[in-house]
Scaffold this motif. Structure first.
Motif, PDB file in Angstrom:
ATOM      1  N   MET A  67       0.843  -1.175   0.000  1.00 20.98           N
ATOM      2  CA  MET A  67       0.000   0.000   0.000  1.00 20.98           C
ATOM      3  C   MET A  67       0.887   1.237   0.000  1.00 20.98           C
ATOM      4  N   ASP A  68       0.448   2.239  -0.680  1.00 25.36           N
ATOM      5  CA  ASP A  68       1.206   3.485  -0.806  1.00 25.36           C
ATOM      6  C   ASP A  68       0.799   4.453   0.308  1.00 25.36           C
ATOM      7  N   GLU A  69       1.770   4.836   1.123  1.00 21.76           N
ATOM      8  CA  GLU A  69       1.507   5.750   2.249  1.00 21.76           C
ATOM      9  C   GLU A  69       0.941   7.093   1.771  1.00 21.76           C
ATOM     10  N   ASN A  70       1.388   7.562   0.612  1.00 24.53           N
ATOM     11  CA  ASN A  70       0.888   8.846   0.102  1.00 24.53           C
ATOM     12  C   ASN A  70      -0.591   8.762  -0.270  1.00 24.53           C
ATOM     13  N   ASN A  71      -1.011   7.625  -0.815  1.00 23.60           N
ATOM     14  CA  ASN A  71      -2.428   7.451  -1.138  1.00 23.60           C
ATOM     15  C   ASN A  71      -3.273   7.359   0.129  1.00 23.60           C
ATOM     16  N   ILE A  72      -2.734   6.682   1.141  1.00 24.67           N
ATOM     17  CA  ILE A  72      -3.438   6.605   2.423  1.00 24.67           C
ATOM     18  C   ILE A  72      -3.561   7.999   3.028  1.00 24.67           C
ATOM     19  N   THR A 107      -3.469  -8.726  -4.164  1.00 20.70           N
ATOM     20  CA  THR A 107      -4.019  -7.444  -3.708  1.00 20.70           C
ATOM     21  C   THR A 107      -3.896  -6.313  -4.726  1.00 20.70           C
ATOM     22  N   GLU A 108      -3.233  -6.550  -5.856  1.00 18.41           N
ATOM     23  CA  GLU A 108      -3.053  -5.446  -6.798  1.00 18.41           C
ATOM     24  C   GLU A 108      -4.372  -4.912  -7.343  1.00 18.41           C
ATOM     25  N   TYR A 109      -5.413  -5.751  -7.351  1.00 14.95           N
ATOM     26  CA  TYR A 109      -6.707  -5.321  -7.881  1.00 14.95           C
ATOM     27  C   TYR A 109      -7.528  -4.535  -6.869  1.00 14.95           C
ATOM     28  N   VAL A 110      -7.185  -4.654  -5.611  1.00 16.53           N
ATOM     29  CA  VAL A 110      -7.961  -3.995  -4.558  1.00 16.53           C
ATOM     30  C   VAL A 110      -7.106  -3.010  -3.750  1.00 16.53           C
ATOM     31  N   GLN A 111      -5.978  -2.610  -4.305  1.00 16.67           N
ATOM     32  CA  GLN A 111      -5.053  -1.730  -3.604  1.00 16.67           C
ATOM     33  C   GLN A 111      -5.715  -0.439  -3.131  1.00 16.67           C
ATOM     34  N   GLU A 112      -6.496   0.195  -3.998  1.00 17.74           N
ATOM     35  CA  GLU A 112      -7.166   1.447  -3.636  1.00 17.74           C
ATOM     36  C   GLU A 112      -8.145   1.240  -2.475  1.00 17.74           C
ATOM     37  N   ARG A 140      -0.394  -1.102   8.754  1.00 18.67           N
ATOM     38  CA  ARG A 140       0.105  -2.382   9.249  1.00 18.67           C
ATOM     39  C   ARG A 140      -1.041  -3.273   9.730  1.00 18.67           C
ATOM     40  N   GLN A 141      -2.048  -2.660  10.337  1.00 17.99           N
ATOM     41  CA  GLN A 141      -3.210  -3.421  10.810  1.00 17.99           C
ATOM     42  C   GLN A 141      -3.927  -4.086   9.638  1.00 17.99           C
ATOM     43  N   VAL A 142      -4.107  -3.346   8.552  1.00 15.09           N
ATOM     44  CA  VAL A 142      -4.766  -3.909   7.371  1.00 15.09           C
ATOM     45  C   VAL A 142      -3.891  -5.009   6.760  1.00 15.09           C
ATOM     46  N   GLU A 143      -2.601  -4.750   6.619  1.00 15.30           N
ATOM     47  CA  GLU A 143      -1.703  -5.731   6.022  1.00 15.30           C
ATOM     48  C   GLU A 143      -1.641  -7.019   6.842  1.00 15.30           C
ATOM     49  N   LYS A 144      -1.714  -6.886   8.151  1.00 15.98           N
ATOM     50  CA  LYS A 144      -1.652  -8.047   9.031  1.00 15.98           C
ATOM     51  C   LYS A 144      -2.848  -8.978   8.823  1.00 15.98           C
ATOM     52  N   GLN A 145      -3.978  -8.422   8.434  1.00 15.08           N
ATOM     53  CA  GLN A 145      -5.203  -9.206   8.266  1.00 15.08           C
ATOM     54  C   GLN A 145      -5.323  -9.844   6.883  1.00 15.08           C
ATOM     55  N   LEU A 146      -4.436  -9.469   5.958  1.00 13.36           N
ATOM     56  CA  LEU A 146      -4.539  -9.989   4.593  1.00 13.36           C
ATOM     57  C   LEU A 146      -4.085 -11.440   4.505  1.00 13.36           C
ATOM     58  N   ASN A 147      -4.736 -12.167   3.641  1.00 14.25           N
ATOM     59  CA  ASN A 147      -4.322 -13.527   3.328  1.00 14.25           C
ATOM     60  C   ASN A 147      -3.021 -13.451   2.526  1.00 14.25           C
ATOM     61  N   PRO A 148      -1.980 -14.169   2.922  1.00  6.99           N
ATOM     62  CA  PRO A 148      -0.707 -14.092   2.202  1.00  6.99           C
ATOM     63  C   PRO A 148      -0.806 -14.503   0.731  1.00  6.99           C
ATOM     64  N   GLN A 149      -1.757 -15.348   0.387  1.00  9.07           N
ATOM     65  CA  GLN A 149      -1.917 -15.778  -1.001  1.00  9.07           C
ATOM     66  C   GLN A 149      -2.810 -14.834  -1.817  1.00  9.07           C
TER      67      GLN A 149
END
Length: 77
Positions: free
Chosen positions: A1-6, A45-50, A33-42
């Motif tokens: 995830m891009d910090e500038n977009n956040i 995410t490029e399609y839902v990055q925004e 980090r909270q969002v990234e921690k909850q993501l499935n490693p497989q």
């Protein structure tokens, strides 16, 4: 995830300028980090990055509202 977009999404939610929102960079990083921690490693995410960036900004916004006393942990029904 891009910090500038956040950061940009956080500015939209709060009405702060980017310079003012920089004061909350730690909060934004924590939300990311909270969002990234909850993501499935497989997960691809490029399609839902925004959407993930918007979620991180929303989490940071809710934390800020709670800190500022604008959001109560009590439920009112």
């Amino acid at each position: 995830m891009d910090e500038n977009n956040i950061l940009a999404q956080f500015c939209l939610l709060t009405g702060l300028t980017q310079e003012q929102a920089q004061d909350y960079s730690g909060l934004l990083s924590s939300a990311r980090r909270q969002v990234e921690k909850q993501l499935n490693p497989q997960a691809e995410t490029e399609y839902v990055q925004e959407t993930l960036e918007q979620l991180a900004a929303a989490i940071a916004f809710l934390c800020l509202m709670r800190y500022e006393g604008m959001l109560s942990p009590n439920l009112y029904i």
